[in-house]
Enzyme design. Sequence first.
Site, PDB file in Angstrom:
ATOM      1  N   GLU A  12       0.804  -1.240   0.000  1.00 49.53           N
ATOM      2  CA  GLU A  12       0.000   0.000   0.000  1.00 49.53           C
ATOM      3  C   GLU A  12       0.829   1.280   0.000  1.00 49.53           C
ATOM      4  OE1 GLU A  12      -2.635  -0.476   3.326  1.00 49.53           O
ATOM      5  OE2 GLU A  12      -3.569  -2.260   2.481  1.00 49.53           O
ATOM      6  N   HIS A  48     -10.457  -5.805  -2.445  1.00 47.37           N
ATOM      7  CA  HIS A  48     -11.539  -5.600  -1.485  1.00 47.37           C
ATOM      8  C   HIS A  48     -12.634  -4.830  -2.226  1.00 47.37           C
ATOM      9  CE1 HIS A  48      -9.216  -6.997   1.925  1.00 47.37           C
ATOM     10  NE2 HIS A  48      -8.236  -6.167   1.619  1.00 47.37           N
ATOM     11  N   ASP A  78     -12.445 -10.000  -0.945  1.00 47.65           N
ATOM     12  CA  ASP A  78     -13.763 -10.051  -0.305  1.00 47.65           C
ATOM     13  C   ASP A  78     -14.660  -9.099  -1.074  1.00 47.65           C
ATOM     14  OD1 ASP A  78     -12.776  -7.606   0.726  1.00 47.65           O
ATOM     15  OD2 ASP A  78     -12.513  -8.408   2.735  1.00 47.65           O
ATOM     16  N   ASN A 118       2.069  -5.188  -3.154  1.00 51.21           N
ATOM     17  CA  ASN A 118       0.669  -5.488  -2.856  1.00 51.21           C
ATOM     18  C   ASN A 118      -0.091  -4.194  -2.560  1.00 51.21           C
ATOM     19  OD1 ASN A 118      -1.350  -7.595  -2.219  1.00 51.21           O
ATOM     20  ND2 ASN A 118      -1.221  -6.806  -0.113  1.00 51.21           N
TER      21      ASN A 118
HETATM   22  O1  G3I Z   1      -5.962  -8.413  18.841  1.00 52.24           O
HETATM   23  C1  G3I Z   1      -6.401  -7.150  19.361  1.00 52.24           C
HETATM   24  C2  G3I Z   1      -7.263  -7.354  20.567  1.00 52.24           C
HETATM   25  O2  G3I Z   1      -6.477  -7.949  21.577  1.00 52.24           O
HETATM   26  C3  G3I Z   1      -7.816  -6.010  21.003  1.00 52.24           C
HETATM   27  O3  G3I Z   1      -8.705  -6.214  22.055  1.00 52.24           O
HETATM   28  C4  G3I Z   1      -8.545  -5.334  19.872  1.00 52.24           C
HETATM   29  C5  G3I Z   1      -9.037  -3.964  20.237  1.00 52.24           C
HETATM   30  O4  G3I Z   1      -9.043  -3.085  19.169  1.00 52.24           O
HETATM   31  O5  G3I Z   1      -7.644  -5.209  18.770  1.00 52.24           O
HETATM   32  C6  G3I Z   1      -7.170  -6.438  18.289  1.00 52.24           C
HETATM   33  O6  G3I Z   1      -6.321  -6.223  17.190  1.00 52.24           O
HETATM   34  C7  G3I Z   1      -6.949  -5.865  15.983  1.00 52.24           C
HETATM   35  C8  G3I Z   1      -6.504  -6.853  14.923  1.00 52.24           C
HETATM   36  O7  G3I Z   1      -7.026  -6.492  13.660  1.00 52.24           O
HETATM   37  C9  G3I Z   1      -6.941  -8.280  15.224  1.00 52.24           C
HETATM   38  O8  G3I Z   1      -8.329  -8.360  15.202  1.00 52.24           O
HETATM   39  C10 G3I Z   1      -6.534  -4.481  15.597  1.00 52.24           C
HETATM   40  O9  G3I Z   1      -7.079  -3.538  16.508  1.00 52.24           O
HETATM   41  C11 G3I Z   1      -7.023  -4.164  14.238  1.00 52.24           C
HETATM   42  O10 G3I Z   1      -6.463  -2.919  13.822  1.00 52.24           O
HETATM   43  C12 G3I Z   1      -6.582  -5.212  13.256  1.00 52.24           C
HETATM   44  O11 G3I Z   1      -7.150  -4.943  11.999  1.00 52.24           O
HETATM   45  C13 G3I Z   1      -6.512  -5.549  10.913  1.00 52.24           C
HETATM   46  C14 G3I Z   1      -6.177  -4.486   9.893  1.00 52.24           C
HETATM   47  O12 G3I Z   1      -5.598  -5.092   8.757  1.00 52.24           O
HETATM   48  C15 G3I Z   1      -5.207  -3.486  10.447  1.00 52.24           C
HETATM   49  O13 G3I Z   1      -4.766  -2.620   9.473  1.00 52.24           O
HETATM   50  C16 G3I Z   1      -7.434  -6.577  10.324  1.00 52.24           C
HETATM   51  O14 G3I Z   1      -7.599  -7.662  11.214  1.00 52.24           O
HETATM   52  C17 G3I Z   1      -6.863  -7.102   9.014  1.00 52.24           C
HETATM   53  O15 G3I Z   1      -7.824  -7.900   8.363  1.00 52.24           O
HETATM   54  C18 G3I Z   1      -6.497  -5.954   8.113  1.00 52.24           C
HETATM   55  O16 G3I Z   1      -5.907  -6.464   6.962  1.00 52.24           O
HETATM   56  C19 G3I Z   1      -5.564  -5.493   5.976  1.00 52.24           C
HETATM   57  C20 G3I Z   1      -4.347  -5.994   5.273  1.00 52.24           C
HETATM   58  O17 G3I Z   1      -3.315  -6.243   6.177  1.00 52.24           O
HETATM   59  C21 G3I Z   1      -3.889  -5.021   4.197  1.00 52.24           C
HETATM   60  N1  G3I Z   1      -4.972  -4.701   3.292  1.00 52.24           N
HETATM   61  C22 G3I Z   1      -6.162  -4.243   3.904  1.00 52.24           C
HETATM   62  C23 G3I Z   1      -6.665  -5.258   4.941  1.00 52.24           C
HETATM   63  C24 G3I Z   1      -7.965  -4.844   5.504  1.00 52.24           C
HETATM   64  O18 G3I Z   1      -7.831  -3.665   6.249  1.00 52.24           O
END
Ligand code: G3I
Length: 455
Positions: free
Chosen positions: A170, A249, A280, A212
């Site tokens: 990105e 996405h 997705d 990517n």
């Molecule tokens: O694990 C913690 C948890 O302990 C806590 O209680 C909670 C509170 O906010 O956060 C949890 O972590 C989160 C994590 O996902 C796991 O669920 C983070 O806050 C959250 O920011 C994180 O989001 C991820 C996101 O990237 C961050 O940028 C998504 O799961 C993930 O699917 C997403 O993936 C990205 C790709 O890497 C790049 N392309 C876009 C895609 C979608 O945004």
Amino acid sequence: MIERCQEDTRPRFGPRARTAVVLAAAALLAATSAAFLPGTASAGTTLGASAAEKGRYFGTAVAANKLSDSAYTTILNREFNSVTPENEMKIDATEPQQGRFSYGAADQIVSHARSRGMSVRGHTLAWHSQQPGWMQSMSGSALRQAMLNHVTQVATHFRGQVVAWDVVNEAFADGSSGARRDSNLQRTGNDWIEAAFRAADAADPNAKLCYNDYNTDNWTHAKTQAVYNMVRDFKSRGVPIDCVGFQSHFNNDSPYNSNYRTTLSSFAALGVDVQVTELDIQGAPANTYRSVVEDCLAVARCNGVTVWGIRDSDSWRASQTPLLFNNSGQKKAAYDAVLAALNTGTTPTDPPTNPPTTPPTNPPGGSCTATLQDGTRWGDRFNSTVTVSGASNWTVVVAVTPPQKISSTWNGSPTWDSSGNVMTMRSNGSGNAFGFTTMANGNWNRPVVQSCTAS
Ligand code: G3I
């Protein structure tokens, strides 16, 4: 078992492998692979097996903390032959404190995948987002050095276990500017992306190295064109890039467009693989899922499709119900459409990235003709036979298109150039024809006879 075969072959025949192909080992591998050819009981009934039949993978993002959920792992293990850690390989996860690396959750996913014959996509080595606090507050040459060290350390840790890395994620801005995204990494200098690729290449020469991004799916968008221009520039200057990931996405604000296939094939024509890395689709319309898969199958260098989660409840956009399984783990209509598309497929239509096979040129002093004929084709490789006329002692030069690799030969004595992609075959008294097997690695271009010399 078919997935195990895939996992074993990819690193060995990686695109930038510095070492020459060891023919005896490769021939043994090819022979071993033959035992796992398509035709297993599950072929055509699961996403991974059906994709493998087309020489592709079908993957999903995986969260380590869900591997204890048996409903989740039942689907994962049954349906997918590739995984991408959803968050566990990101910078904040793998280097939470500078110089202190933490691989536990990522290792758990890699172990789960590889022990079941699934390949692993690494995501991601350098990104403006999900940086740990210490990196967020860095800048300039210190940040550049820290980023390169991170790339080196993480790629080295997973060396041989990850078939493709999202080296940089990105890095381009949304909108019509076509500019790089502003970030602390970008402010270290415009060459930060290629520097990251060179560091990854040094650390893991056999992994495919990908750029990517999202919103790069529509061929007409400025961001797509900007990434295309970067990749073209990298290829022209020898920056070690092997692939481009299209996150894909899709939603109401950023919908699928029928020019997606043009996007994939246009990038492929630059000489890189393309991969659908985070698919997705809002509402999971079956027709759109089908189109995406058909588009990938229509492009020979499209290696596979990864969906960004298994059940809707696993999605980062759960409320959009964008995935192939509902919250209960039941297959949705989109699943059936994807499986049907994988089982039907289309004929790849990539423009060749090297000249088509032409009548061989015979250098002055020689007088022989070498004609290449297609042989048996399998899900991951194909045979070719070259027949020589006009000389009994001959030397024939054949080239394959990276990331293709010749894995075995017969009825001749081969030598190789440093890239491993150009084979010089000399007669060895076995007659006027020789043959060889090419691992496609997602590219089905015909090998090219470059010359035939009588000696
Ligand atoms: O694990 C913690 C948890 O302990 C806590 O209680 C909670 C509170 O906010 O956060 C949890 O972590 C989160 C994590 O996902 C796991 O669920 C983070 O806050 C959250 O920011 C994180 O989001 C991820 C996101 O990237 C961050 O940028 C998504 O799961 C993930 O699917 C997403 O993936 C990205 C790709 O890497 C790049 N392309 C876009 C895609 C979608 O945004």
